[in-house]
Design a protein around this motif. Structure first.
Motif, PDB file in Angstrom:
ATOM      1  N   VAL A  56       0.886  -1.074   0.034  1.00 43.07           N
ATOM      2  CA  VAL A  56      -0.110   0.053   0.104  1.00 43.07           C
ATOM      3  C   VAL A  56       1.587   0.921  -0.184  1.00 43.07           C
ATOM      4  N   LYS A  57       1.271   2.381  -1.166  1.00 42.17           N
ATOM      5  CA  LYS A  57       2.201   3.269  -0.981  1.00 42.17           C
ATOM      6  C   LYS A  57       1.067   4.034  -2.367  1.00 42.17           C
ATOM      7  N   GLY A  58       1.571   5.420  -2.872  1.00 43.66           N
ATOM      8  CA  GLY A  58       1.063   5.930  -3.578  1.00 43.66           C
ATOM      9  C   GLY A  58      -0.390   7.438  -3.311  1.00 43.66           C
ATOM     10  N   HIS A  59      -1.037   6.818  -3.911  1.00 43.83           N
ATOM     11  CA  HIS A  59      -2.192   7.542  -3.312  1.00 43.83           C
ATOM     12  C   HIS A  59      -3.095   6.437  -2.625  1.00 43.83           C
ATOM     13  N   VAL A  60      -3.175   7.143  -1.216  1.00 45.26           N
ATOM     14  CA  VAL A  60      -3.570   5.922   0.045  1.00 45.26           C
ATOM     15  C   VAL A  60      -4.612   6.896   0.796  1.00 45.26           C
ATOM     16  N   LEU A  61      -6.210   6.404   1.416  1.00 44.51           N
ATOM     17  CA  LEU A  61      -6.598   6.809   2.443  1.00 44.51           C
ATOM     18  C   LEU A  61      -6.705   6.091   3.347  1.00 44.51           C
ATOM     19  N   LEU A  62      -6.148   7.121   4.185  1.00 47.52           N
ATOM     20  CA  LEU A  62      -6.788   6.341   5.649  1.00 47.52           C
ATOM     21  C   LEU A  62      -8.302   6.824   6.282  1.00 47.52           C
ATOM     22  N   ARG A  63      -8.909   5.396   6.662  1.00 46.49           N
ATOM     23  CA  ARG A  63     -10.802   5.911   6.643  1.00 46.49           C
ATOM     24  C   ARG A  63     -11.190   6.147   8.115  1.00 46.49           C
ATOM     25  N   ASP A  64     -11.836   6.991   8.735  1.00 44.53           N
ATOM     26  CA  ASP A  64     -12.691   7.064   9.834  1.00 44.53           C
ATOM     27  C   ASP A  64     -11.274   6.761  10.185  1.00 44.53           C
ATOM     28  N   VAL A  65     -10.696   8.100  10.956  1.00 44.55           N
ATOM     29  CA  VAL A  65      -9.621   7.721  12.407  1.00 44.55           C
ATOM     30  C   VAL A  65     -10.197   8.859  13.268  1.00 44.55           C
ATOM     31  N   ILE A  66      -9.473   8.983  14.479  1.00 41.99           N
ATOM     32  CA  ILE A  66      -9.633   9.762  14.904  1.00 41.99           C
ATOM     33  C   ILE A  66      -8.159  11.077  15.116  1.00 41.99           C
ATOM     34  N   VAL A  67      -8.136  12.187  14.503  1.00 37.75           N
ATOM     35  CA  VAL A  67      -7.073  12.315  14.233  1.00 37.75           C
ATOM     36  C   VAL A  67      -6.498  12.972  15.712  1.00 37.75           C
ATOM     37  N   VAL A  69      -6.372  11.368   3.321  1.00 40.34           N
ATOM     38  CA  VAL A  69      -5.303  11.243   2.166  1.00 40.34           C
ATOM     39  C   VAL A  69      -4.058  11.791   1.786  1.00 40.34           C
ATOM     40  N   VAL A  70      -3.603  10.570   0.920  1.00 40.88           N
ATOM     41  CA  VAL A  70      -2.348  10.411   1.218  1.00 40.88           C
ATOM     42  C   VAL A  70      -1.537  10.587  -0.166  1.00 40.88           C
ATOM     43  N   GLU A  71      -0.582  11.219  -0.912  1.00 36.92           N
ATOM     44  CA  GLU A  71      -0.301  11.265  -2.067  1.00 36.92           C
ATOM     45  C   GLU A  71       1.156  11.673  -2.463  1.00 36.92           C
ATOM     46  N   GLY A  72       1.506  11.313  -3.239  1.00 32.92           N
ATOM     47  CA  GLY A  72       3.370  11.395  -3.386  1.00 32.92           C
ATOM     48  C   GLY A  72       4.120  11.725  -2.225  1.00 32.92           C
ATOM     49  N   MET A 131       1.653  18.335   5.209  1.00 36.85           N
ATOM     50  CA  MET A 131       2.440  18.091   5.698  1.00 36.85           C
ATOM     51  C   MET A 131       3.234  16.824   5.295  1.00 36.85           C
ATOM     52  N   PRO A 132       4.166  16.000   5.441  1.00 37.99           N
ATOM     53  CA  PRO A 132       4.699  14.721   5.648  1.00 37.99           C
ATOM     54  C   PRO A 132       3.659  13.693   5.711  1.00 37.99           C
ATOM     55  N   ALA A 133       3.676  12.142   4.521  1.00 37.30           N
ATOM     56  CA  ALA A 133       2.773  11.697   4.576  1.00 37.30           C
ATOM     57  C   ALA A 133       3.983  10.267   5.660  1.00 37.30           C
ATOM     58  N   ASP A 134       3.666  11.329   7.178  1.00 37.89           N
ATOM     59  CA  ASP A 134       4.674  10.257   8.116  1.00 37.89           C
ATOM     60  C   ASP A 134       3.097  10.085   9.569  1.00 37.89           C
ATOM     61  N   LEU A 135       2.835   9.128   9.626  1.00 38.21           N
ATOM     62  CA  LEU A 135       1.658   8.581  10.860  1.00 38.21           C
ATOM     63  C   LEU A 135       1.726   7.140  11.508  1.00 38.21           C
ATOM     64  N   ARG A 140       4.959   5.660   6.131  1.00 40.13           N
ATOM     65  CA  ARG A 140       6.087   6.186   6.511  1.00 40.13           C
ATOM     66  C   ARG A 140       6.507   6.734   5.049  1.00 40.13           C
ATOM     67  N   ASP A 141       6.309   8.102   4.604  1.00 42.36           N
ATOM     68  CA  ASP A 141       6.359   8.429   3.008  1.00 42.36           C
ATOM     69  C   ASP A 141       5.846   8.729   2.497  1.00 42.36           C
ATOM     70  N   GLY A 142       4.267   7.963   2.707  1.00 43.29           N
ATOM     71  CA  GLY A 142       3.272   7.771   2.405  1.00 43.29           C
ATOM     72  C   GLY A 142       3.155   6.145   2.074  1.00 43.29           C
ATOM     73  N   SER A 143       4.137   5.230   2.397  1.00 45.06           N
ATOM     74  CA  SER A 143       4.285   4.028   2.178  1.00 45.06           C
ATOM     75  C   SER A 143       3.215   3.493   3.456  1.00 45.06           C
ATOM     76  N   TRP A 144       2.483   2.165   3.666  1.00 43.47           N
ATOM     77  CA  TRP A 144       2.171   1.769   4.623  1.00 43.47           C
ATOM     78  C   TRP A 144       2.188   0.326   4.999  1.00 43.47           C
ATOM     79  N   TRP A 145       2.521   0.272   5.907  1.00 44.50           N
ATOM     80  CA  TRP A 145       2.950  -1.250   6.820  1.00 44.50           C
ATOM     81  C   TRP A 145       1.945  -0.880   8.006  1.00 44.50           C
ATOM     82  N   SER A 146       1.301  -2.208   8.042  1.00 50.37           N
ATOM     83  CA  SER A 146       0.163  -2.404   8.819  1.00 50.37           C
ATOM     84  C   SER A 146       1.050  -3.586   9.820  1.00 50.37           C
ATOM     85  N   ARG A 147      -0.015  -3.927  10.717  1.00 48.27           N
ATOM     86  CA  ARG A 147       0.892  -4.105  12.038  1.00 48.27           C
ATOM     87  C   ARG A 147       1.026  -5.816  11.989  1.00 48.27           C
TER      88      ARG A 147
END
Length: 481
Positions: free
Chosen positions: A10-21, A36-39, A431-435, A457-464
């Motif tokens: 999961v990377k590139g254009h990513v939607l992290l849906r229904d979260v508490i920010v 929403v994250v891209e680039g 902001m950088p896509a570091d979450l 990290r930098d728009g790329s997603w690693w699950s648990r």
């Protein structure tokens, strides 16, 4: 590429849906958000319901999302040829950036050329020093000034004082101020921290180290300083001959594994004297001075704990040792045995000083002294990269700091500390896509920060599950330093 971290699916254009920010700046929790994250950047943060067109969707399901963490005292690039294991552990623990506390001309040149190692999921190098100021390059005022000039010329972000005297420290600081480069690090034993603050020191590491800062909070300050004055600089060569640099670094590495193993009876007495004559009013006056002069603190409580409890089973039998390179563990075990041979009274003085360090940290926090979180990982005995930042959170909470302050110390405060306020450390467009996605509320308890459901990290997603696989690979082929 990385031996331990596989390319994310999961990377590139990513939607992290229904979260508490969670916003570290003001402590707000905003539920029902789509990020929403891209680039590699956050492009929008809106109420849940954003269309998922062409985006990879990560279901937040009401979990908490915070900016990923920064470790502001690290030595990962002491071994630039072998950072993969340490970087992998950092990713698995949500650590995406760091301040390198020891460098050299080759490291600065490599960064300038863009040739530093960048394995998959690697954290960002946010700032680095050049060579530590030691008797090798700063044994005289002229040498200290010249060392600062050279680092400024070579592109260092700051200068770190490692082993200096009052005279050479202040000379280096004066030249750093003149050139516009920051200087921080260890205060020498014969320097009053108030003098350092007034002279414009950027940061003080490890609450001193030693009793330098604690003497200023003692009702018997003169006696404490006189006792501490017996502390001598280690025998590092002062003459530059072929191979001297390598010899000096070898000596330094041996000492920094755990400096407490060299604690003399006189130093132990200084700890006891300082702790037994603590004056809260003087501590608060010191804190107010640090606030006035914006003198940053990086307490590295995990570092001082592993030093002062060097043979404790908490560290020597830590199950996370399985991630560390065998050679690293041999050095740690050798250091632990050396610590255990210290006189009982010396070890007692070191153990008892822990309460004073917690109290001072709380006093600074209550006064609003600017502080960042750091670990001193990568070379220091008992400190596991990545995991250590969460250990630091535990100790900061033990000192009495609230969860929001702890979160800020690893997110928004590092940005301010590095002069990049508003550039990272929050979840907002641009902001950088570091979450980090968390299963628990990090503002209810700091322990929520380790309940990691996934890392971006930098728009790329690693699950648990993917992060657990990373940890398993490191454990199978231990390579962290």
């Amino acid at each position: 590429m990385s031996r331990y971290v596989e390319q994310p699916s999961v990377k590139g254009h990513v939607l992290l849906r229904d979260v508490i920010v969670v916003d570290p700046l003001d402590g707000r929790r905003t539920p029902g958000q789509d990020v929403v994250v891209e680039g590699g950047r956050i492009t929008s943060v809106t109420a849940t319901g954003s269309p998922a067109t062409h985006a990879h969707v990560v279901e937040g399901r009401g979990r908490f999302v915070v900016p990923a963490f920064m470790d502001m005292h690290l030595h990962a690039l002491n071994t630039p040829e072998d950072v993969d294991g340490s970087y992998a552990l950092m990713l698995a623990n949500g650590v995406v950036g760091f301040r390198q506390m020891s460098g050299n001309r080759a490291l600065l040149e490599s960064r300038s050329k863009g040739t530093l190692p960048q394995p998959t999921g690697a954290p960002a190098l946010k700032a680095t020093a050049g060579d530590l100021l030691t008797p090798l390059n700063a044994s005289t005022v002229d040498g200290a000034v010249r060392a600062v000039q050279e680092q400024h010329r070579d592109g260092a972000d700051f200068v770190k004082a490692g082993m200096t005297t009052r005279e050479t420290f202040l000379a280096a600081l004066g030249e750093a101020n003149r050139l516009g480069i920051r200087l921080g690090g260890h205060l020498p034993a014969d320097l009053d921290p108030r003098e350092a603050a007034r002279a414009g020191v950027w940061s003080i590491e490890h609450l001193g180290p030693g009793v330098t800062v604690f003497a200023a909070a003692s009702s018997k300050e003169g006696e404490v300083r006189a006792a501490h004055a017996t502390r001598k600089l280690p025998p590092i060569p002062k003459i530059k001959v072929p191979g001297a640099d390598k010899l000096a670094m070898k000596l330094i590495k041996g000492m920094v594994t755990n400096p407490a193993t060299g604690t003399s009876e006189e130093e132990a007495h200084a700890y006891e004297l300082a702790d037994g004559s603590y004056d809260q009013r003087k501590a608060e006056e010191l804190a107010a001075l640090f606030v006035e002069h914006s003198t940053w603190q990086c307490p590295t409580l995990i570092r001082v704990h592993t030093q002062q409890f060097g043979d404790s089973a908490v560290h020597t039998e830590d199950p996370r040792r399985r991630y560390m390179a065998p050679g690293e563990l041999r050095a740690w075990d050798k250091s632990s045995k050396k610590f255990s041979k210290l006189p009982g009274a010396t070890r007692d003085a070191l153990h008892n000083h822990w309460a004073a360090q917690l109290r001072m940290t709380r006093t600074f926090a209550d006064a609003g002294v600017p502080m960042v979180a750091g670990t001193d990982a990568c070379g220091a005995a008992g400190i596991i990269p990545g995991f250590a930042l969460h250990d630091e959170f535990d100790h900061l909470a033990e000192a009495g700091l609230d969860p929001l302050t702890i979160l800020r110390m690893s997110t928004t405060e590092p940005a301010r500390f590095l002069g990049e306020e508003g550039a990272f450390g929050r979840i907002a467009p641009g902001m950088p896509a570091d979450l980090v996605l968390l299963d628990e509320d990090p503002l209810a308890s700091h322990t929520g920060l380790r309940a990691i459901a996934g890392v971006m990290r930098d728009g790329s997603w690693w699950s648990r599950a993917e992060l657990d696989a990373v940890l398993e690979r490191v454990a199978t082929h231990p390579g962290a330093h």
